[in-house]
Design an enzyme around this catalytic site. Structure first.
Site, short mmCIF file in Angstrom:
data_model
loop_
_atom_site.label_atom_id
_atom_site.label_comp_id
_atom_site.label_asym_id
_atom_site.label_seq_id
_atom_site.Cartn_x
_atom_site.Cartn_y
_atom_site.Cartn_z
N ASP A 23 0.81 -1.21 0.00
CA ASP A 23 0.00 0.00 0.00
C ASP A 23 0.85 1.27 0.00
O ASP A 23 0.32 2.37 0.11
CB ASP A 23 -0.90 0.01 1.24
CG ASP A 23 -0.10 -0.14 2.53
OD1 ASP A 23 0.37 -1.27 2.79
OD2 ASP A 23 0.08 0.86 3.25
N HIS A 24 2.17 1.12 -0.15
CA HIS A 24 3.10 2.23 0.04
C HIS A 24 3.03 3.30 -1.06
O HIS A 24 3.65 4.35 -0.94
CB HIS A 24 4.54 1.70 0.09
CG HIS A 24 4.77 0.64 1.12
ND1 HIS A 24 4.12 -0.58 1.08
CD2 HIS A 24 5.59 0.59 2.19
CE1 HIS A 24 4.52 -1.32 2.10
NE2 HIS A 24 5.41 -0.64 2.78
N GLY A 25 2.30 3.02 -2.13
CA GLY A 25 2.26 3.98 -3.24
C GLY A 25 1.68 5.33 -2.88
O GLY A 25 2.06 6.34 -3.47
N SER A 27 1.80 6.69 0.38
CA SER A 27 2.70 7.36 1.31
C SER A 27 4.04 7.70 0.68
O SER A 27 4.62 8.76 0.95
CB SER A 27 2.93 6.50 2.56
OG SER A 27 3.47 5.24 2.19
N TYR A 141 1.03 1.23 15.12
CA TYR A 141 2.40 1.68 15.27
C TYR A 141 2.54 2.68 16.42
O TYR A 141 1.66 3.53 16.63
CB TYR A 141 2.89 2.35 13.98
CG TYR A 141 3.12 1.38 12.85
CD1 TYR A 141 4.31 0.69 12.73
CD2 TYR A 141 2.12 1.15 11.90
CE1 TYR A 141 4.52 -0.20 11.69
CE2 TYR A 141 2.32 0.27 10.86
CZ TYR A 141 3.52 -0.40 10.76
OH TYR A 141 3.72 -1.29 9.74
N ARG A 143 4.18 5.72 16.97
CA ARG A 143 4.81 6.67 16.06
C ARG A 143 4.18 8.04 16.24
O ARG A 143 3.00 8.24 15.95
CB ARG A 143 4.64 6.18 14.62
CG ARG A 143 5.36 6.98 13.57
CD ARG A 143 5.10 6.38 12.19
NE ARG A 143 5.65 5.03 12.05
CZ ARG A 143 5.39 4.22 11.01
NH1 ARG A 143 4.57 4.62 10.05
NH2 ARG A 143 5.95 3.03 10.95
N LYS A 172 -1.26 -5.94 13.57
CA LYS A 172 0.13 -5.85 13.09
C LYS A 172 0.87 -4.84 13.95
O LYS A 172 0.37 -3.73 14.18
CB LYS A 172 0.15 -5.41 11.63
CG LYS A 172 1.54 -5.09 11.08
CD LYS A 172 1.43 -4.50 9.68
CE LYS A 172 2.78 -4.04 9.17
NZ LYS A 172 2.68 -3.40 7.83
N GLY A 197 7.68 -5.62 9.08
CA GLY A 197 9.06 -5.82 8.65
C GLY A 197 9.91 -4.57 8.78
O GLY A 197 11.12 -4.65 8.93
N GLY A 198 9.27 -3.39 8.70
CA GLY A 198 10.02 -2.15 8.82
C GLY A 198 10.85 -1.87 7.58
O GLY A 198 10.58 -2.38 6.49
N GLY A 225 6.56 -5.83 3.93
CA GLY A 225 6.46 -5.13 2.67
C GLY A 225 7.79 -5.04 1.95
O GLY A 225 8.13 -5.88 1.12
N ARG A 226 8.59 -4.02 2.29
CA ARG A 226 9.84 -3.77 1.58
C ARG A 226 10.79 -4.97 1.58
O ARG A 226 11.50 -5.20 0.61
CB ARG A 226 10.56 -2.57 2.19
CG ARG A 226 9.88 -1.23 1.94
CD ARG A 226 10.62 -0.12 2.66
NE ARG A 226 10.03 1.18 2.43
CZ ARG A 226 9.02 1.68 3.13
NH1 ARG A 226 8.48 0.94 4.12
NH2 ARG A 226 8.53 2.87 2.88
#
Length: 262
Positions: A23-25, A27, A141, A143, A172, A197-198, A225-226
């Site tokens: 879903d990082h597209g 952010s 998170y 954060r 998560k 995963g960070g 993700g990454r």
């Protein structure tokens, strides 16, 4: 069996999860890996992932069924905006159903200035998910500007518990750093807990050791993700992680399988 139980079976295996958030597209933009999202989606499905997290536009753009469970992400913020930690609601459970998704996910940053708004949205979408029989993954998170130490195991445990308290079906969160404190966390959260995963890790062994440690401490799987979609071989690293989660193999064997596929 009810609708939620049936859909949970589509995003998990043996009650365990190998989720690949992509879903990082929103952010971060089209970063390496998700710049070829549908290609990577096919590879992680072939490697044994149980589900992926996609924003609604990427679900709409699929040309074929993905072969794995899909969670529609319903939170958004960008790294370009005034407050990247403020995740706003970007869709609905009904939209996820229309798109054929098997569940929904939301992102909440505990300790951020806008935490109250995000908690409200989590509680509200949890009610919607229950009404429609849709599994809800809460990405919880530690954060924000109000946290002194976001890596404190007690803080991470608190954050994970918030997700369960507000009705998430799967939570998560970050790994606490050691098996003892994470085991205490999983015992205190009455729903499955998967680890984040960070940032991209330095080595494959780092990734596999994290998976093994988390599973030994009671995790129900991972949401990486990454460390998956930016891997040189997303299918192979997914398969190695799957060996640990579903077949309970040790790190060394999983690493050997990964090397053999190189």
């Amino acid at each position: 069996m009810d609708g939620k139980s049936i859909r949970m079976s589509r995003i998990s295996r043996k009650g365990l999860f190998l989720c690949v958030p992509m879903d990082h597209g929103i952010s971060s933009g089209p970063i390496p890996g998700i710049d070829r999202l549908h290609d990577v989606l096919r590879k992680v499905a072939a490697g044994g992932a149980t589900c992926a997290v996609l924003n609604k536009g990427m679900i709409k753009s699929m040309k074929e069924p993905p072969g794995i469970g899909i969670l529609m992400h319903a939170s958004a913020s960008t790294s370009l905006g005034p407050d990247p930690n403020y995740k706003v609601r970007s869709s609905s459970v009904e939209e996820a159903i229309r798109l054929g998704a098997d569940g929904v996910s939301v992102h909440v940053n505990i300790g951020a200035r806008e935490e109250p708004d995000m908690l409200y949205e989590l509680g509200y979408i949890s009610d919607e998910a229950d009404e429609w029989g849709m599994p809800l993954l809460a990405m919880m998170y530690a954060r924000g500007e109000y946290l002194k130490n976001p890596n404190d195991p007690a803080v991470i445990a608190h954050v994970a518990r918030v997700g369960a308290e507000l009705g998430a079906d799967v939570v998560k969160c970050n790994y606490t750093g050691d098996k003892s404190s994470f085991s205490a966390l999983t015992r205190s959260v009455p729903v499955p807990v998967v680890i984040a995963g960070g940032p991209k890790m330095d080595t494959d062994l780092d990734v596999l050791r994290l998976v093994r440690d988390a599973m030994d401490a009671g995790a129900a799987g991972v949401a990486f993700g990454r460390n998956v979609f930016q891997h040189r071989d997303p299918e192979a690293i997914t398969r190695a992680i799957a060996e640990i989660i579903f077949d309970n193999v040790e790190v060394e064997k999983a690493a050997q399988l990964l090397e053999a596929s190189a």
